[in-house]
Scaffold this active site. Sequence first.
Site, mmCIF file in Angstrom:
data_model
loop_
_atom_site.group_PDB
_atom_site.id
_atom_site.type_symbol
_atom_site.label_atom_id
_atom_site.label_comp_id
_atom_site.label_asym_id
_atom_site.label_seq_id
_atom_site.Cartn_x
_atom_site.Cartn_y
_atom_site.Cartn_z
ATOM 1 N N ARG A 16 -23.590 6.262 -9.785
ATOM 2 C CA ARG A 16 -22.147 6.062 -9.966
ATOM 3 C C ARG A 16 -21.560 7.151 -10.858
ATOM 4 N NH1 ARG A 16 -21.026 1.321 -14.472
ATOM 5 N NH2 ARG A 16 -22.923 1.610 -15.662
ATOM 6 N N SER A 43 -16.068 0.882 -14.267
ATOM 7 C CA SER A 43 -17.400 0.526 -13.755
ATOM 8 C C SER A 43 -17.813 1.440 -12.607
ATOM 9 C CB SER A 43 -17.417 -0.921 -13.251
ATOM 10 O OG SER A 43 -17.152 -1.823 -14.290
ATOM 11 N N GLU A 64 -8.913 -7.084 -4.276
ATOM 12 C CA GLU A 64 -9.659 -6.166 -3.405
ATOM 13 C C GLU A 64 -9.103 -6.104 -1.985
ATOM 14 O OE1 GLU A 64 -10.990 -8.448 -5.393
ATOM 15 O OE2 GLU A 64 -11.913 -7.190 -6.938
ATOM 16 N N PHE A 89 -17.809 -6.995 -4.039
ATOM 17 C CA PHE A 89 -16.397 -7.383 -3.930
ATOM 18 C C PHE A 89 -15.696 -6.552 -2.858
ATOM 19 C CE2 PHE A 89 -17.159 -8.045 -8.675
ATOM 20 C CZ PHE A 89 -17.692 -9.295 -8.451
ATOM 21 N N HIS A 115 -22.620 -0.768 -8.326
ATOM 22 C CA HIS A 115 -23.377 -1.973 -8.708
ATOM 23 C C HIS A 115 -24.141 -2.572 -7.535
ATOM 24 C CE1 HIS A 115 -20.866 -1.297 -12.115
ATOM 25 N NE2 HIS A 115 -21.441 -2.269 -12.791
ATOM 26 N N ASP A 123 -25.956 -9.282 -15.326
ATOM 27 C CA ASP A 123 -24.728 -9.897 -14.803
ATOM 28 C C ASP A 123 -25.029 -10.920 -13.717
ATOM 29 O OD1 ASP A 123 -22.686 -8.975 -16.367
ATOM 30 O OD2 ASP A 123 -22.266 -7.212 -15.127
ATOM 31 N N GLN A 127 -22.679 -10.620 -8.938
ATOM 32 C CA GLN A 127 -22.191 -9.237 -9.031
ATOM 33 C C GLN A 127 -23.071 -8.244 -8.257
ATOM 34 O OE1 GLN A 127 -19.320 -9.251 -11.469
ATOM 35 N NE2 GLN A 127 -19.850 -11.381 -11.029
ATOM 36 N N ARG A 173 -25.841 1.231 -10.632
ATOM 37 C CA ARG A 173 -25.456 1.148 -12.033
ATOM 38 C C ARG A 173 -26.478 1.822 -12.950
ATOM 39 N NH1 ARG A 173 -26.472 -2.491 -16.328
ATOM 40 N NH2 ARG A 173 -24.681 -2.726 -17.703
HETATM 41 C C1 LIG Z 1 -13.411 -10.269 -7.261
HETATM 42 C C2 LIG Z 1 -13.756 -9.606 -8.551
HETATM 43 N N1 LIG Z 1 -13.267 -8.376 -8.799
HETATM 44 C C3 LIG Z 1 -13.610 -7.746 -9.949
HETATM 45 C C4 LIG Z 1 -14.432 -8.324 -10.857
HETATM 46 C C5 LIG Z 1 -14.863 -7.589 -12.116
HETATM 47 N N2 LIG Z 1 -14.249 -8.178 -13.321
HETATM 48 C C6 LIG Z 1 -14.943 -9.023 -14.104
HETATM 49 S S1 LIG Z 1 -14.029 -9.594 -15.380
HETATM 50 C C7 LIG Z 1 -12.683 -8.693 -14.900
HETATM 51 C C8 LIG Z 1 -11.412 -8.769 -15.684
HETATM 52 C C9 LIG Z 1 -10.904 -10.162 -15.755
HETATM 53 O O1 LIG Z 1 -9.694 -10.228 -16.438
HETATM 54 P P1 LIG Z 1 -9.059 -11.638 -16.762
HETATM 55 O O2 LIG Z 1 -9.008 -12.457 -15.517
HETATM 56 O O3 LIG Z 1 -7.777 -11.404 -17.436
HETATM 57 O O4 LIG Z 1 -10.130 -12.326 -17.697
HETATM 58 P P2 LIG Z 1 -10.417 -12.041 -19.265
HETATM 59 O O5 LIG Z 1 -11.709 -11.314 -19.316
HETATM 60 O O6 LIG Z 1 -9.296 -11.271 -19.825
HETATM 61 O O7 LIG Z 1 -10.531 -13.395 -19.846
HETATM 62 C C10 LIG Z 1 -12.975 -7.953 -13.758
HETATM 63 C C11 LIG Z 1 -12.041 -7.058 -13.073
HETATM 64 C C12 LIG Z 1 -14.924 -9.613 -10.537
HETATM 65 N N3 LIG Z 1 -15.763 -10.257 -11.355
HETATM 66 N N4 LIG Z 1 -14.550 -10.229 -9.403
#
Ligand SMILES: Cc1ncc(C[n+]2csc(CCOP(=O)(O)OP(=O)(O)O)c2C)c(N)n1
Lengths: 319, 281
Positions: A16, A43, A64, A89, A115, A123, A127, A173
């Site tokens: 990556r 990432s 996505e 994803f 990933h 994770d 994931q 990763r």
């Molecule tokens: C479908 C999907 N896309 C991307 C991710 C990667 N990801 C994990 S946590 C996150 C951010 C989440 O933000 P939020 O919903 O505001 O939760 P917070 O961590 O702020 O509580 C992302 C993009 C994922 N887990 N699932």
Amino acid sequence: MALGELAGLKMGPATRDAFGDALKALGSKYPDVVTVDGDVGNSTRTEVFAKAFPDRAFNVGIAESNMVSVAGGLAAAGKTPVVASFACFLLCNAYDQIRMSIAFPDMNVKLVGSHSGISIGEDGPSQMGIEDVAMACTFPGMVVMVPADGPSTTKATEAMLEHKGPTYLRTGRAKTPIIYPDGCDFQIGKAIQVRDGKDATIIANGLMLPIALDAAAALEKEGIKVRVLDMHTVKPLDEAAIVKAAKETGRIVVAEEHLMAGGLGSAVATVLARTTPVPVEFVNVGDTYAESGDPEGLLQKYGLTTETVAAAVKKVKNR
Amino acid sequence: MVAERKKASIAELEAKAKVLRRHIIEMTTEAASGHPTSSLSAVEVVTALYFGGFLNVDPKQPHWPDRDRIILSKGHACPVLYSAMAEAGFFPTSLLLTLRKLGSVLEGHPNLKRLPGIEASTGSLGQGLSIGVGQALGLRMDKRSSHVFVIIGDGEMGEGQVWEALATAHKYKLGNLTAIIDQNGYQQTGAAKDVLDQTPFADKLAAFGWHVQTIEGNKMAPVVEALEKATAITDRPTAIVSQTQKGFGILPILEEEHDLNYHGKPLSKKLAEKALALLKG
Ligand SMILES: Cc1ncc(C[n+]2csc(CCOP(=O)(O)OP(=O)(O)O)c2C)c(N)n1
Ligand SMILES: [Mg+2]
């Protein structure tokens, strides 16, 4: 023993990282390239490009399906979108969007899934992209690439931009050993013979390539000489290299960090069944989801090791 | 809901919240990976649900059909859920330190197949509310009085599926469903308002036909009050926009580190010690 150590390989970057750096380096040469992200650019490493070319980088948030169709629209408007997320994803969440916004209308969109595999570790299974190659291969016209190391990923990134039409590039990763310290001749659909031997051929890609080379080094000590092919492109598949290996070595092992269903193993087996039926063994994740854990422990537990590849070679030789 | 709700006092709940926060720091630092700040913002909500008498569950019979359901749609914040489950007696607290280790049932994201008490396997953001809609529909069909609570991230609201679920819940007037949006202001790559500004949440949710409350989600009293109101409404789905701070409880450390998001990063051993000092009982 560290990955690649038996084969005398030095540790290199994660694929990556090689992808992100290459994309940035190519940014000026390919002015139509834009990135489309779903809140994971740090990432996937598209953020390296995004920092250098902020006006050409879009982040649509955690969305996505939307991201993929937006990329389809950008391509229709003459851009070359590179759209990246975790492999799972990207493929699983946006499968129909890839089908209808990209593959069916033959849009020049570059999908990049990071990933991949179980080696992402802690994770856990939600994931891990372990079905992405199968899913990507189902789209007619899609080029599917799984490079193994930094240098070949750099080349794959440029090849992907040069190619007109939809592509999928799979990255990982974890840091990976360098297979090609002096670079390589990377052509889409053309396998690279990394090592020659007459007793069997291991066809591998991604993280399983250094493991295959370790296995080949271990087997050599026992007098077994193994050819190793880097099958960095799963689609279109290098049929000529597979047929040649089957004819010259008579035995094939396919190793990949992916489910059994629909991956490199299935693709190679199809070619062999049609052209040169020889005994084949498979090393892969099988038909199961994995779990959380340290990457090394997971590779052990799910049988993606030097030992399992070497055992598969011995087994296929004795069939 | 529980007929005779065991009413913990606000002070008792606040003390429990501190315990959960300490667990979160200890387990993610021991795992050397995970999402402590995403977990910390949701502590008051999770504490109130488990220990304020709102979530009617029985650790002795985790699959009891009449139980209430909790779905952590933002599955990466599972340390907060695991901490509460351990304190509630689903498993020994000593297990918390096995988080993310090979063989542990405490995976990096909640896995229903491995850990009794988990109601949905999450980790791919955007799906929890739809699963909650399905559970609420099924429970209602069977005339059960169970309530379904779904915790969603503010960044996660970017997934179109969440809005599809909001519409479905409204169509079926799911009075047994409550969505809690943990509006901590950040997502993975930055502030939510910069990545994808989806505010005002309350107006949008109300336009979808939901009952909406907006509260200060890192204060126990308003959280308890909001849950009381939400569970009393039975003719339509209810939402709580819980305005929180990511990493609440260890904010001075995040400030020193110049990263108020600190997304997906465990504290170093040294920072964890500082954090535990801040979170002393
Ligand atoms: C479908 C999907 N896309 C991307 C991710 C990667 N990801 C994990 S946590 C996150 C951010 C989440 O933000 P939020 O919903 O505001 O939760 P917070 O961590 O702020 O509580 C992302 C993009 C994922 N887990 N699932
Ligand atoms: Mg958030």
